[in-house]
Design a protein around this motif. Structure first.
Motif, PDB file in Angstrom:
ATOM      1  N   PRO A  18       0.833  -1.206   0.000  1.00 30.07           N
ATOM      2  CA  PRO A  18       0.000   0.000   0.000  1.00 30.07           C
ATOM      3  C   PRO A  18       0.866   1.254   0.000  1.00 30.07           C
ATOM      4  CG  PRO A  18      -0.698  -1.543   1.703  1.00 30.07           C
ATOM      5  CD  PRO A  18       0.623  -2.020   1.196  1.00 30.07           C
ATOM      6  N   SER A  19       0.335   2.325  -0.579  1.00 32.80           N
ATOM      7  CA  SER A  19       1.037   3.604  -0.557  1.00 32.80           C
ATOM      8  C   SER A  19       1.078   4.138   0.858  1.00 32.80           C
ATOM      9  CB  SER A  19       0.331   4.623  -1.466  1.00 32.80           C
ATOM     10  OG  SER A  19       0.279   4.143  -2.791  1.00 32.80           O
ATOM     11  N   ALA A  20       2.196   4.737   1.215  1.00 35.81           N
ATOM     12  CA  ALA A  20       2.345   5.295   2.564  1.00 35.81           C
ATOM     13  C   ALA A  20       1.417   6.481   2.755  1.00 35.81           C
ATOM     14  CB  ALA A  20       3.783   5.715   2.800  1.00 35.81           C
ATOM     15  N   VAL A  21       0.876   6.602   3.957  1.00 39.11           N
ATOM     16  CA  VAL A  21       0.040   7.742   4.293  1.00 39.11           C
ATOM     17  C   VAL A  21       0.935   8.954   4.546  1.00 39.11           C
ATOM     18  CG1 VAL A  21      -1.637   8.668   5.936  1.00 39.11           C
ATOM     19  CG2 VAL A  21      -1.704   6.253   5.308  1.00 39.11           C
ATOM     20  N   PRO A  22       0.717  10.091   3.850  1.00 36.44           N
ATOM     21  CA  PRO A  22       1.576  11.254   4.066  1.00 36.44           C
ATOM     22  C   PRO A  22       1.535  11.725   5.490  1.00 36.44           C
ATOM     23  CG  PRO A  22       0.161  11.534   2.118  1.00 36.44           C
ATOM     24  CD  PRO A  22      -0.337  10.325   2.843  1.00 36.44           C
ATOM     25  N   ALA A  23       2.691  12.098   6.030  1.00 34.93           N
ATOM     26  CA  ALA A  23       2.785  12.598   7.410  1.00 34.93           C
ATOM     27  C   ALA A  23       2.158  13.979   7.498  1.00 34.93           C
ATOM     28  CB  ALA A  23       4.243  12.631   7.841  1.00 34.93           C
ATOM     29  N   PRO A  24       1.434  14.300   8.585  1.00 39.42           N
ATOM     30  CA  PRO A  24       0.820  15.620   8.714  1.00 39.42           C
ATOM     31  C   PRO A  24       1.880  16.705   8.838  1.00 39.42           C
ATOM     32  CG  PRO A  24       0.665  14.363  10.767  1.00 39.42           C
ATOM     33  CD  PRO A  24       1.179  13.431   9.734  1.00 39.42           C
ATOM     34  N   ARG A  25       1.590  17.868   8.280  1.00 37.09           N
ATOM     35  CA  ARG A  25       2.534  18.968   8.338  1.00 37.09           C
ATOM     36  C   ARG A  25       2.540  19.594   9.726  1.00 37.09           C
ATOM     37  NH1 ARG A  25       1.614  22.381   2.712  1.00 37.09           N
ATOM     38  NH2 ARG A  25       2.135  20.673   1.276  1.00 37.09           N
ATOM     39  N   THR A  26       3.692  19.971  10.167  1.00 29.45           N
ATOM     40  CA  THR A  26       3.835  20.646  11.461  1.00 29.45           C
ATOM     41  C   THR A  26       4.716  21.854  11.274  1.00 29.45           C
ATOM     42  OG1 THR A  26       5.760  19.279  12.036  1.00 29.45           O
ATOM     43  CG2 THR A  26       3.590  18.492  12.751  1.00 29.45           C
TER      44      THR A  26
END
Length: 269
Positions: free
Chosen positions: A256-264
């Motif tokens: 599966p494609s990786a879930v993008p990390a939330p921006r901080t």
């Protein structure tokens, strides 16, 4: 693959929170139904999937990064030896002695030794006896026909059966590796709601099917020409290692494609 110690009250089915955490770690998108509620598993798939998941989990292993541990999944060096040595011994003894009975007895004896060793270590009974049963069957068929080449006949039949089953699973849009890998990854059968993932699982199933078909294409002419040494050698070379390679490729192309990390951090400019 979800750790077996993290279980819900229902045996063999991971807790929802554990399943979701594992999916997030591996980048598996969570299938959702209307208004963001979790999608329901397709009717009739649950019981079959649970049984398949339990069986697959007992045989396949993954690394912490989610990649397939090929050697561990085929039983490590020990699994490779147990799968290859009896057939190699049959071929070696037959080349030296040209005696079918002696060759068969050596192969069966090695199978018995491996099985006893596993049973003494309290290995799974079915798994321990299944390999021995195949060796005994191959030796029995060869003895009945009096042809050394028929020691390999059962392999042709099982390959043909797997090819037919895998092709049928793709035709009905339930590719076998989608079912197998989906439950190992904690996806269940929700991947069927995603056309791209379903196509990838179909391609993965075709890859493994192609390896099985290649075996028949190479080995069947050798069988028909009674080239026992060449046939036995081809069986060893195209056996478990080649299948394991195909399985690894299938696993990698269906990740599966990786879930993008939330921006901080600071404000967006």
């Amino acid at each position: 693959m979800t750790d077996s110690s993290a279980r819900a009250d229902t045996p063999g089915e991971p807790d929802d929170d554990v399943r979701q955490a594992d999916q997030a770690h591996r980048g598996v998108p969570r299938a959702e139904g209307p208004q963001g509620t979790p999608a329901e598993t397709e009717p009739g798939a649950g019981e079959f999937g649970e049984r398949l998941s339990e069986s697959a989990a007992s045989r396949m292993r993954t690394h912490d990064d989610g990649s397939l541990d090929v050697m561990a999944s085929i039983g490590g060096v020990r699994g490779l030896v147990e799968a290859s040595v009896p057939a190699a011994a049959f071929l070696t003894v037959f080349v030296i002695t040209e005696d079918l009975l002696s060759s068969s007895l050596v192969a069966v004896a090695l199978g018995v030794l491996f099985t006893i060793a596993r049973l003494m270590q309290r290995g799974p009974l079915v798994q321990s006896l299944s390999g021995l049963a195949v060796i005994v069957l191959c030796a029995f068929v060869a003895q009945q026909t009096g042809e050394a080449r028929d020691f390999y006949l059962w392999g042709f039949l099982t390959n043909a059966a797997y090819i037919a089953g895998f092709a049928l699973s793709i035709a009905v849009r339930w590719p076998f590796l989608g079912i197998l890998f989906g439950f190992i990854r904690g996806e269940g059968v929700t991947w069927r709601q995603d056309d791209e993932r379903r196509r990838r699982y179909a391609l993965a199933t075709w890859i493994v099917t192609g390896v099985l078909a290649l075996r028949l294409m190479v080995q069947l002419p050798l069988y028909l020409s009674d080239a026992v040494v060449a046939l036995g050698t081809a069986r060893l070379v195209m056996g478990l290692p080649l299948y394991a390679l195909a399985l690894w490729i299938a696993w990698m192309i269906t990740r599966p494609s990786a879930v993008p990390a939330p921006r901080t951090g600071g404000a967006v400019t």
